[in-house]
Design an enzyme around this catalytic site. Sequence first.
Site, PDB file in Angstrom:
ATOM      1  N   GLU A  17       0.821  -1.212   0.000  1.00  0.00           N
ATOM      2  CA  GLU A  17       0.000   0.000   0.000  1.00  0.00           C
ATOM      3  C   GLU A  17       0.860   1.269   0.000  1.00  0.00           C
ATOM      4  O   GLU A  17       0.509   2.264  -0.638  1.00  0.00           O
ATOM      5  CB  GLU A  17      -0.911   0.038   1.242  1.00  0.00           C
ATOM      6  CG  GLU A  17      -1.990  -1.038   1.284  1.00  0.00           C
ATOM      7  CD  GLU A  17      -1.511  -2.327   1.971  1.00  0.00           C
ATOM      8  OE1 GLU A  17      -0.300  -2.636   1.912  1.00  0.00           O
ATOM      9  OE2 GLU A  17      -2.353  -3.028   2.561  1.00  0.00           O
ATOM     10  N   GLU A 614      28.441  -7.754  -2.599  1.00  0.00           N
ATOM     11  CA  GLU A 614      27.547  -7.406  -1.497  1.00  0.00           C
ATOM     12  C   GLU A 614      27.358  -8.541  -0.497  1.00  0.00           C
ATOM     13  O   GLU A 614      26.777  -8.334   0.556  1.00  0.00           O
ATOM     14  CB  GLU A 614      26.204  -6.904  -2.019  1.00  0.00           C
ATOM     15  CG  GLU A 614      25.391  -7.937  -2.733  1.00  0.00           C
ATOM     16  CD  GLU A 614      24.162  -7.319  -3.387  1.00  0.00           C
ATOM     17  OE1 GLU A 614      24.339  -6.381  -4.188  1.00  0.00           O
ATOM     18  OE2 GLU A 614      23.059  -7.764  -3.095  1.00  0.00           O
ATOM     19  N   HIS A 703      22.873   3.721 -16.434  1.00  0.00           N
ATOM     20  CA  HIS A 703      21.888   4.239 -15.484  1.00  0.00           C
ATOM     21  C   HIS A 703      21.417   5.634 -15.870  1.00  0.00           C
ATOM     22  O   HIS A 703      20.600   6.226 -15.178  1.00  0.00           O
ATOM     23  CB  HIS A 703      22.470   4.259 -14.062  1.00  0.00           C
ATOM     24  CG  HIS A 703      22.772   2.878 -13.566  1.00  0.00           C
ATOM     25  ND1 HIS A 703      24.051   2.383 -13.476  1.00  0.00           N
ATOM     26  CD2 HIS A 703      21.957   1.875 -13.189  1.00  0.00           C
ATOM     27  CE1 HIS A 703      23.999   1.136 -13.053  1.00  0.00           C
ATOM     28  NE2 HIS A 703      22.754   0.806 -12.875  1.00  0.00           N
ATOM     29  N   CYS A 735      26.742  -2.147 -17.979  1.00  0.00           N
ATOM     30  CA  CYS A 735      25.853  -3.208 -17.492  1.00  0.00           C
ATOM     31  C   CYS A 735      24.830  -3.494 -18.589  1.00  0.00           C
ATOM     32  O   CYS A 735      24.956  -2.973 -19.703  1.00  0.00           O
ATOM     33  CB  CYS A 735      25.173  -2.728 -16.191  1.00  0.00           C
ATOM     34  SG  CYS A 735      24.286  -4.035 -15.309  1.00  0.00           S
TER      35      CYS A 735
END
Length: 771
Positions: A17, A614, A703, A735
Site C-alpha cells: 500500500e 555485497e 543508469h 551493465c
Amino acid sequence: MTTTHNLGFPRIGSKRELKFAQEAYWKGQSSREELASVGAELRRKNWASQCELDWLPVGDFSFYDQVLDMSMALGNLPGRVADLSGHELDQYFRVARGRSEHQADETSGCPCGVAAGEMTKWFDTNYHYIVPEFDAETNFVLQAGSLIDQIRESRQHNVNAKAVIVGPLTYLAIGKSKDGTDKLSLLKRLLPVYRQLIEAIHAEGIEWVQVDEPILVTELEGDWQQAFVDAYQALAGLGAKLLLATYFGRLGENLDLVTSLPVAGIHLDAINALEEVDTLIAKTPPDHVLSLGVINGRNIWKTDLVRTLEWLEPIAQRLLDRLWIAPSCSLLHVPVDLSNETKIDTELKSWLAFAVQKVDELRILKTALDDGRTAVRTELDTNQVAIESRRCSMNVNDVAVQQAVANIDDELGCRASCYSERSVLQRRALNLPLFPTTTIGSFPQTAGIRRIRRQFKSGDMDDSTYRSRIKIEIKECIRLQEELGLDVLVHGEAERNDMVEYFGELLRGFAFSENGWVQSYGSRCVKPPILFGDVSRPEPMTVGWIRYAQSLTDKPMKGMLTGPVTILNWSFVRDDQPRGQTCKQIALAIREETLDLERAGIQIIQIDEAALREGLPLRRTEWDRYLEWAIESFRIAANGVCDATQIHTHMCYSEFNDIFESISRLDADVITIETSRSDMELLDVFDQFRYPNEIGPGVYDIHSPNIPRQDQIVDLMNKAAAQIPIGRLWVNPDCGLKTRQWDEVLPSLTNLVAAAKQLRKEHSLQPLPSD
Ligand code: GLN
Ligand code: ZN
C-alpha cells in the site's frame, strides 16, 4: 516475567500500500493528506499485528527511509534543498529522490529537481538508505515533529510504545563527509540535539528509547570506541531508559565497550551472535535489561521453538525480569504476512514465517518461558511437526546433489591450462579484432516483450506461440547488433524477467511467493526467491535460446548465465546448512548449463556475478572465509570448459580494489565491469596489481539516459590503455541495457563501435606490446 518487544515492523503494507500511495503522490494523483492517511492506516494495522507484544516500536514507520527521517529530525538536510520553500514532506522527497510532487516542485521553484541524496546499502542487507551528508558547516537543529506526532498517535491507539531512533555514532558512521571534515569532530554538535530529542520523547511519557547502533558489530577504530563512551555518557540521566540495540552480527572486541556504557538495556542479535550470549550475561551490569534477538529477522523460516527454548529456559531462570526477547533485528527485511500466500505449496508454506508470524512466535516463546511449555503445547507441537517435516522432506533432500557436493575436489574448478596458453587458442578460434566490442547481455525490455511474457505466464498464450514470439525478438536483436557492427553478440534476454528469478524458476530447490515483497528503497520492493532445498537442474535452461540465436549469425554468440553467488545473495536462503554449501550446489547446476552451452557450439559464455561483492561479511576478518567459497563456487560453475572456450564474467560496481586478488582468482578469461561514472578511477588499482586476463571497463553509463559521444568513449579507453595492455581490452557498456530505450541504445552503441574502430586505427600504428 519475560518481556517481548519488536525492533521494527515492515512499513510497506501487506499489499505494498505504501508504494502505491507514494507513487500516486509523486505523480500528483493524490494529496498530501491522502498520503498521510495511508501512513496512519499502515501504522494502525502494524501496531494491531503486534498487539500481543509488551513493547511496540514507534518511529519505525517511514515515508521513504528511516535514516533520512533521522536526518530530518536532526535538522540535517543538504544545503541544496534548504533554500527551497514548500512543505517539509516535499523537502524530504527532494532529498530522497531529487523531486517531490510536480506541482509542489513547481511552486517552490524546483521544477527541474535537485541532486538526490546518495543511496547505499544498510549494512549487509538489500535495504538502501539515504546517506546523511556532512561538511564543516553542518549544524544540527531538533525537528522531531513527525516522531512526536507518531508517539501521540500511538497513544490514541493505546499502544505501549517504545521509541526507535538511529544512534548518534551509527548516524555519523554511515554518513559521508563531503569536504573531508572528520565526522567524529561533529559529535559535540550532534549530542546536544540527541539530548533534546530524548528529552522530547520522554516528555511524551515514553519510558524506553531503542537506540540503534548496528555499527557496533563492525570493527571500530579506537577513537570511535572512545566516542561511544563520551556519547552515551552525555545521553545518560535524561529520564528515558535507553535500550542500546546492536544487530546483524557479533560484538566481538566491542563487547566490553557495550557492557560498560551507561544505558538501561542491551539488545544482542542472538541468531548471529549466539556464542556471545553467555559472556554478555556475565559482563552486563545486574541492573541492565538484556534483550535477546531469538527470532531471525533476516529470513523467512519458522523458528525451531523447542530448540530455542532448550537454551533460553535456563537463561530466563537466571535473568528473570531482566530478560527481554525480540527478533534479531527489525522485521523490515522480511515480507509482511504469510497468510496472503495462496499459491505456495502447503508443505513449504508450513515451514515459513513472515513478520506477522514471527511476532506470534515471540508470544509463544514468552508464554512457554513464563507459564511452562504445557501452556502452549498445541502451538509447540504444530511447530515441531513443521520443523520435522522440513528436515526430512523429499523436496529438501536430494542425496545425489549432496553426494555431488561431497565429491567436489580441487580439480573441478580448474581450467586445463593457464590464461596465457588458453588465450592463444581462443584468439585463433574467435578471430576477433583489437578492442573487440560487446554488450553485457540484455537489450531494452520493451512493453511488447513484457506483454508476451505476461500473457504466457497467465496462461493466455500457449507454449509454442510464446517460443515463436520470443524468437522474433531474438532475431530482431541479432539483426540490429549486426547492423551496428558489434563483434560479440548476445541474444538479448527477452525471455528473462529478472536475472535470478529466471534461473530460480527453472532450477529445483526454489519457490516463489505472490506477495513476499521486501522494501529495497523508497517505493521499490523486491520479491526474493525462496531457496528451500537441494538445488539441481532438471533440464537445460538457456541452451535452446542461445543455440537459436547462434544459428542466425556467423559472429560469435555469448551465452548468458547468472552466477551461483549472485543467485544465492539475491534469495532467501535455507538456514539448515552453511551458505557455502548451498552455493556449491547452485554452482554444480550452473556448471551443467555451461557445459551444455559449450556442447551446443557456443564459444563464449558469460557468467554474471553482479552480487558477489555485497555478500561480503561486515567484519573484514571474515571476508576471506566468504571469498573462499564464493570464488570456488564461481570456478566450479565456469571452469569445466575446454581451453578454447572463452569465459566472461560481469560485475556491476567499481569498488574493486579491496577484493581485487579474489576477483583475479576467478580466472575468467574476460571481466566486464562498471566504471564509466567513476571516470576509470577503478583502474588505479592496476598501479599495484596486474590484472592477469582480459578486461572490459564499462564506457557507457546505462543508469543514465545520456548518449556517450565517440570521443568520450575513446578518451576513457585511452585512459584504460595507459594501464592495461591493449591486446587485453574490450569495449562495452557498464551493465545490461534492459532498462533503456532503443532510441538511446542505438546511437550509444553506434558511437561505441565507431570509437572501437578509431582506437584500432590509432593503436595499430604502434606495435602490440608483448605482455
Ligand atoms: N546479463 C545481465 C543483463 O545484461 C546482467 C545484469 C546485471 O549485471 N545486473 O541484464
Ligand atoms: Zn551489471
